[in-house]
Enzyme design. Structure first.
Site, PDB file in Angstrom:
ATOM      1  N   HIS A 374     -16.415 -11.296  18.158  1.00 50.84           N
ATOM      2  CA  HIS A 374     -17.541 -10.886  19.013  1.00 50.84           C
ATOM      3  C   HIS A 374     -17.155 -10.604  20.453  1.00 50.84           C
ATOM      4  O   HIS A 374     -18.037 -10.440  21.298  1.00 50.84           O
ATOM      5  CB  HIS A 374     -18.635 -11.962  19.033  1.00 50.84           C
ATOM      6  CG  HIS A 374     -19.317 -12.158  17.726  1.00 50.84           C
ATOM      7  ND1 HIS A 374     -20.484 -11.525  17.384  1.00 50.84           N
ATOM      8  CD2 HIS A 374     -18.983 -12.922  16.667  1.00 50.84           C
ATOM      9  CE1 HIS A 374     -20.858 -11.907  16.174  1.00 50.84           C
ATOM     10  NE2 HIS A 374     -19.958 -12.755  15.712  1.00 50.84           N
ATOM     11  N   LYS A 567     -30.696 -11.126  29.959  1.00 52.51           N
ATOM     12  CA  LYS A 567     -29.550 -11.518  29.133  1.00 52.51           C
ATOM     13  C   LYS A 567     -28.823 -12.601  29.898  1.00 52.51           C
ATOM     14  O   LYS A 567     -29.143 -12.861  31.064  1.00 52.51           O
ATOM     15  CB  LYS A 567     -28.625 -10.328  28.851  1.00 52.51           C
ATOM     16  CG  LYS A 567     -28.233  -9.529  30.108  1.00 52.51           C
ATOM     17  CD  LYS A 567     -27.369  -8.308  29.764  1.00 52.51           C
ATOM     18  CE  LYS A 567     -28.176  -7.073  29.448  1.00 52.51           C
ATOM     19  NZ  LYS A 567     -27.787  -6.426  28.197  1.00 52.51           N
ATOM     20  N   ARG A 568     -27.827 -13.252  29.260  1.00 53.04           N
ATOM     21  CA  ARG A 568     -27.066 -14.256  29.997  1.00 53.04           C
ATOM     22  C   ARG A 568     -26.496 -13.635  31.279  1.00 53.04           C
ATOM     23  O   ARG A 568     -26.138 -12.461  31.312  1.00 53.04           O
ATOM     24  CB  ARG A 568     -25.931 -14.791  29.112  1.00 53.04           C
ATOM     25  CG  ARG A 568     -26.437 -15.709  28.016  1.00 53.04           C
ATOM     26  CD  ARG A 568     -27.094 -16.944  28.595  1.00 53.04           C
ATOM     27  NE  ARG A 568     -26.118 -17.805  29.212  1.00 53.04           N
ATOM     28  CZ  ARG A 568     -25.706 -18.958  28.694  1.00 53.04           C
ATOM     29  NH1 ARG A 568     -26.208 -19.405  27.562  1.00 53.04           N
ATOM     30  NH2 ARG A 568     -24.806 -19.698  29.311  1.00 53.04           N
ATOM     31  N   LYS A 573     -21.528  -8.477  32.630  1.00 53.19           N
ATOM     32  CA  LYS A 573     -22.799  -7.806  32.326  1.00 53.19           C
ATOM     33  C   LYS A 573     -23.409  -7.154  33.589  1.00 53.19           C
ATOM     34  O   LYS A 573     -24.353  -6.393  33.513  1.00 53.19           O
ATOM     35  CB  LYS A 573     -23.791  -8.798  31.715  1.00 53.19           C
ATOM     36  CG  LYS A 573     -23.360  -9.339  30.348  1.00 53.19           C
ATOM     37  CD  LYS A 573     -24.362 -10.365  29.819  1.00 53.19           C
ATOM     38  CE  LYS A 573     -23.886 -11.113  28.579  1.00 53.19           C
ATOM     39  NZ  LYS A 573     -24.025 -10.325  27.340  1.00 53.19           N
ATOM     40  N   THR A 678     -27.379  -6.496  21.734  1.00 56.56           N
ATOM     41  CA  THR A 678     -28.411  -6.327  20.712  1.00 56.56           C
ATOM     42  C   THR A 678     -29.782  -6.135  21.353  1.00 56.56           C
ATOM     43  O   THR A 678     -30.675  -5.556  20.739  1.00 56.56           O
ATOM     44  CB  THR A 678     -28.442  -7.530  19.752  1.00 56.56           C
ATOM     45  OG1 THR A 678     -28.328  -8.725  20.517  1.00 56.56           O
ATOM     46  CG2 THR A 678     -27.306  -7.465  18.754  1.00 56.56           C
ATOM     47  N   LYS A 682     -33.359  -3.758  20.739  1.00 52.71           N
ATOM     48  CA  LYS A 682     -34.739  -4.277  20.751  1.00 52.71           C
ATOM     49  C   LYS A 682     -35.617  -3.469  21.694  1.00 52.71           C
ATOM     50  O   LYS A 682     -36.769  -3.137  21.370  1.00 52.71           O
ATOM     51  CB  LYS A 682     -34.754  -5.758  21.166  1.00 52.71           C
ATOM     52  CG  LYS A 682     -34.089  -6.676  20.153  1.00 52.71           C
ATOM     53  CD  LYS A 682     -33.806  -8.072  20.708  1.00 52.71           C
ATOM     54  CE  LYS A 682     -32.784  -8.763  19.804  1.00 52.71           C
ATOM     55  NZ  LYS A 682     -32.235 -10.005  20.394  1.00 52.71           N
TER      56      LYS A 682
HETATM   57  N1  GPU Z   1     -21.416 -12.991  22.223  1.00 55.02           N
HETATM   58 BR1  GPU Z   1     -17.695 -14.432  21.979  1.00 55.02          BR
HETATM   59  C1  GPU Z   1     -22.161 -14.075  22.638  1.00 55.02           C
HETATM   60  O1  GPU Z   1     -23.387 -13.996  22.750  1.00 55.02           O
HETATM   61  N2  GPU Z   1     -21.532 -15.245  22.902  1.00 55.02           N
HETATM   62  C2  GPU Z   1     -20.201 -15.397  22.742  1.00 55.02           C
HETATM   63  O2  GPU Z   1     -19.650 -16.477  22.989  1.00 55.02           O
HETATM   64  C3  GPU Z   1     -19.482 -14.277  22.283  1.00 55.02           C
HETATM   65  C4  GPU Z   1     -20.083 -13.093  22.049  1.00 55.02           C
HETATM   66  C5  GPU Z   1     -22.139 -11.728  21.968  1.00 55.02           C
HETATM   67  C6  GPU Z   1     -21.526 -10.505  22.614  1.00 55.02           C
HETATM   68  O3  GPU Z   1     -21.297 -10.759  23.983  1.00 55.02           O
HETATM   69  C7  GPU Z   1     -22.499  -9.346  22.421  1.00 55.02           C
HETATM   70  O4  GPU Z   1     -21.956  -8.160  22.919  1.00 55.02           O
HETATM   71  C8  GPU Z   1     -22.814  -9.184  20.939  1.00 55.02           C
HETATM   72  O5  GPU Z   1     -23.851  -8.256  20.769  1.00 55.02           O
HETATM   73  C9  GPU Z   1     -23.237 -10.503  20.327  1.00 55.02           C
HETATM   74  O6  GPU Z   1     -22.283 -11.522  20.577  1.00 55.02           O
HETATM   75  C10 GPU Z   1     -23.432 -10.416  18.829  1.00 55.02           C
HETATM   76  O7  GPU Z   1     -22.336  -9.812  18.226  1.00 55.02           O
END
Ligand code: GPU
Length: 841
Positions: A374, A567-568, A573, A678, A682
């Protein structure tokens, strides 16, 4: 199937089998029964909390009868199952989702109304299940919804944290973290005190040769912690299939609770032992895209993996099949590297406990696992120190060394003499101390590795995992672009839009086949339709405006352009790019004449998101946003032209209010850093346009909806490396408009500039790693295009309709079908539809 009840007595069971209720009267009867018996209350003291509890229990009963049927069917059919291992499941609320998925929300609404309650108030009583940080955890939740809706026999395995992600409060512009104790009353979980697994830690390994000359390893000593299962039913949409999410909770193993100490008066230390055991599942680590290498986190990972695998293996052994059939019966998906120890644990079970030889066991292991990556961010790639491993999991470390040895031998055979390659791909990093590289272990132990959007999958194949593509060949690496469940993110969050779409596409079928949205294209110029469409967006903005007023006290105009970034908070970001853009807009407005101001489109800039508690730069960004809001929102020169809002404690249930209310949302990460994103999906699905970089799934969204319907800007991923190089080794001059923004900050316009020195300094003096200055001009220009486009409401609405019509690809159903076909090799297993699903349209 074995059963405890003898054949002759089963008729009685069948006769009295629980039947799910369907009618309004039956629902009310169940609610009243739960209020009066389960909750021991009456109509004279039934408040909204009690009504929520009773309504939830009524739905829970329904779900659990279907859950039972589903599990029986799956056990009986004995086909292949999927196990989705995730340290995070960001579920949000369950009641609304349960009502909609079983098609009985209107029944419940009328029933509750007859009992004296408004359904919205009841829904709002529920505390979010917030066992996740952000996108990764929410993806797992969307996947569970899709797997159940598509009738896949699939379980989620996770940890039952006592404290989920912290609650965020904003005090004087600063983030303050408050613990999220969410288990006070949780009707959605079923404790299974009979399903327990004892998990071992520490100790040592004794090796010897047995009588047949076979090498044996025994892991002995150390301590035992008990895992107790808690099951949460996952209802599919418009199907009886109700899958299971099993969460493990830690407690002291009975043998471990030291009664000797207890009796000899050392009460305190025996209680301390208990608490130490419970610490394992006490709290979710609040870091997103960051690995901190803490021992307790490794303990969590092994505790959860060991309990889950014991459970999976036990279920397999009941079928009495040969071990070689294990991968035909079981697919295990690793949600990032957090559960990578499962690879080692299964190998350990097979060779140490079940007596298989290494090669036979390893073939089973690699054919069972799939690994999803991810992120490419280096600080997020998990590594564990070898000494820490040695102490906590001595046998696992030996097995990892063996896995690595066999792997490196195979590399040596393929690339003789390439010592650099061996050093690069070794699972053990030869640093001080040595480190176990979990992503490499996950690749070596899986049969498929996937990224989560096309660009991201290309990047991992050509950068961080390049050598592994050479070693294993390109077919092992694939892409499954993320998706979102349209049930929660359209039907539940935006009921009016869902209803309008249903009325034009022949019912709710689009929620199970999102490509049906295509049919909306023919309404993109339909006057009447556009009017309704626009009214719904306006109503959603009014709802958010009310929420903003009630939580922040600021009045915003619902006719203004709502520009949202939730978002975080993370430097990659780039919320800082957004807030600098807002300050630039503020400067522009201040410099305008009254006449010029009249021509400007009013805007509300809305931010939301949590910073990891130890991430100072992210906290500084939050502070700046709040301070800018405090100045701008009360500046009479500005009025309605610009409002800046920071929404406290962004979470799933708030996202359900925020997402349907955007005109524009921002997905503006430095190109190449956001694996997918994601929320971009949405927002577009809810009739908002987006401004974004060529990153993650933005690229595929553009391909689907057309480049006229998205505002792209900024440098491309392929140019990032060179730009960073120039910053560090060439000349680095900042964008002149950004300099003006910094000058204003430095004039203490938003409070003591000292507080923001680290933030501006990271760009001015420390290389601007995230290319804020490089992208600033392009960003500002593109925001001006947004202003212009918004003035033509007629065209704007057409763009949003066309975009929604083309979003079918981003359903998590498509995504799950791809995993099922390319990675898991599993088929759906429908449950007979004998029972009463609601027939709501
Ligand atoms: N993502 Br690694 C998180 O939310 N937390 C993490 O620790 C890691 C990845 C996210 C990605 O930042 C985001 O781009 C992606 O859409 C999401 O995972 C699901 O794949």
């Amino acid at each position: 199937v074995e059963a405890l009840i003898p054949e002759h007595q089963r008729d009685a069971w069948k006769k009295f089998q629980a039947k799910p209720w369907v009618s309004k009267d039956d629902f009310e009867k169940e609610v009243v029964r739960h209020v009066e018996t389960t909750l021991a209350r009456s109509m004279f003291n039934c408040d909204e909390t009690a009504a929520y509890a009773a309504a939830s229990l009524a739905f829970r009963d329904r779900l659990i009868t279907e859950w039972n049927r589903t599990q029986q069917r799956q056990t009986f059919a004995d086909t292949k199952r999927v196990y989705y291992l995730s340290l995070e499941f960001l579920m949000g609320r369950a009641l609304d989702n349960a009502m909609l998925n079983v098609g009985l929300k209107n029944v419940a609404k009328e029933g509750l109304s007859e009992l004296g309650f408004r359904i919205e108030d009841i829904i709002n009583q529920e505390h979010d299940a917030a066992l996740g940080n952000g996108g990764l955890g929410r993806l797992a939740a969307c996947f569970l919804d899709s797997m159940a809706s598509l009738n896949f026999p699939a379980w989620g395995y996770g940890l039952r944290y006592k404290y989920g992600i912290f609650k965020q409060e904003i005090v004087d512009g600063y983030q303050v973290e408050v613990p999220d104790y969410w288990l006070d009353f949780n009707p959605w979980e079923f404790p299974r005190h009979d399903i327990v697994v004892d998990v071992q830690f520490y100790g040592g390994v004794r090796k010897y040769q047995d009588d047949d000359g076979k090498n044996v390893a025994v892991w002995e000593g150390g301590e035992i912690v008990r895992a107790v299962a808690y099951d949460v039913p996952i209802p599919g949409f418009n199907t009886p299939t109700t899958n299971n999410m099993r969460l493990w909770s830690s407690k002291a193993a009975s043998g471990e609770f030291d009664f000797q100490k207890f009796n000899s008066g050392d009460y305190e230390s025996s209680v301390a032992d208990q608490q130490r055991a419970e610490t394992i599942s006490a709290v979710l680590y609040p870091n997103d895209n960051l690995d901190r290498g803490k021992e307790l986190r490794l303990k969590q990972q092994y505790f959860w993996v060991a309990a889950s695998l014991y459970d999976i293996v036990r279920r397999f052994k009941k079928s009495k099949r040969a071990w070689s059939e294990f991968p035909d019966q079981i697919a295990i998906q690793l949600n990032d590297t957090h559960p990578t120890l499962a690879i080692v644990e299964l190998q350990r079970i097979l060779i140490d406990m079940e007596g298989l030889d290494w090669d036979e066991a390893w073939a089973i292991v690699t054919n069972t696992f799939g690994y999803t990556n991810h992120t490419v961010l280096p600080e997020a790639l998990e590594k564990w120190s070898v000494p820490l491993f040695q102490n906590l999991l001595p046998r696992h470390l030996q097995i990892i060394y063996d896995i690595n040895m066999f792997f490196l031998q195979s590399v040596e055979r393929k690339f003789p003499g390439d010592r650099d390659m061996l050093a690069r791909v070794s699972i053990i990093e030869e640093s001080q101390p040595k480190m176990v590289r979990m992503a490499f272990l996950a690749i070596v132990g899986s049969h498929k590795v996937n990224g989560v959007a096309e660009l991201h999958s290309d990047l991992i194949r050509t950068t961080i995992f390049k050598d592994f593509v050479k070693i294993f060949g390109p077919d092992k690496f694939t892409n499954v672009t993320n998706g979102i469940t349209p049930r929660r993110w359209l039907h539940q969050a935006n009921p009016r839009l869902s209803e309008l779409i249903a009325s034009k596409t022949g019912g709710l079928g689009f929620l199970k086949d999102l490509n049906v949205l295509n049919e909306l294209e023919k309404f993109a110029d339909d006057k009447e339709f556009k009017k309704e469409w626009a009214e719904i967006k306006y109503a959603n903005k009014v709802k958010l405006a009310k929420y903003i007023k009630s939580t922040t006290g600021v009045t915003v105009n619902p006719s203004a352009l709502f520009d949202i970034q939730v978002k975080r908070i993370h430097e990659y970001k780039r919320q800082q790019l957004n807030i600098f853009g807002v300050i630039h807009r503020y400067l522009t407005i201040k410099a305008m004449t009254a006449e010029e101001r009249k021509k400007l489109a009013p805007r509300v800039s809305i931010f939301g998101g949590k910073a990891a508690p130890g991430y100072w730069m992210a906290k500084t960004i939050i502070h700046l946003i709040n301070n800018v809001g405090a100045v701008v929102n009360k500046d009479p020169d500005v009025g309605d032209l610009l409002k800046v809002i920071f929404l406290e404690d962004y979470n799933v249930s708030k996202a359900e209010i925020i997402t349907p209310a955007s005109d524009i949302s921002e997905h503006i990460s430095t190109a190449g850093t956001e694996a997918s994103g994601t929320s971009n999906m949405k927002f577009v699905l809810n009739g908002g346009l987006i401004i974004g970089t060529c990153d993650g799934a933005n690229i595929e969204i553009t391909r689907e909806i057309g480049e006229n319907n998205i505002f792209l800007f900024g440098n491309l991923a392929e140019d990032v490396e060179d730009l960073r190089h120039t910053h560090n080794y060439g000349s680095h001059t900042l964008d002149p408009d950004l300099v003006k923004v910094f000058d204003l900050i430095k004039s203490d316009a938003f409070g003591d500039a000292g507080a923001f020195g680290a933030l501006t300094g990271s760009i001015e003096d420390h290389g601007d790693y995230y290319l804020v200055s490089d992208d600033f001009h392009s960003y500002i220009k593109t925001q001006a295009l947004v202003d212009e486009a918004y003035k033509n409401q007629d065209e704007w609405i057409t763009k949003t309709i066309l975009s929604v019509a083309r979003m079918g690809f981003f359903s998590s159903d498509r995504c799950i079908n791809e995993y099922a076909e390319m990675i898991w090799n599993v088929e759906p297993l429908p449950v007979e539809k004998e029972s009463g699903l609601g027939k709501e349209e």
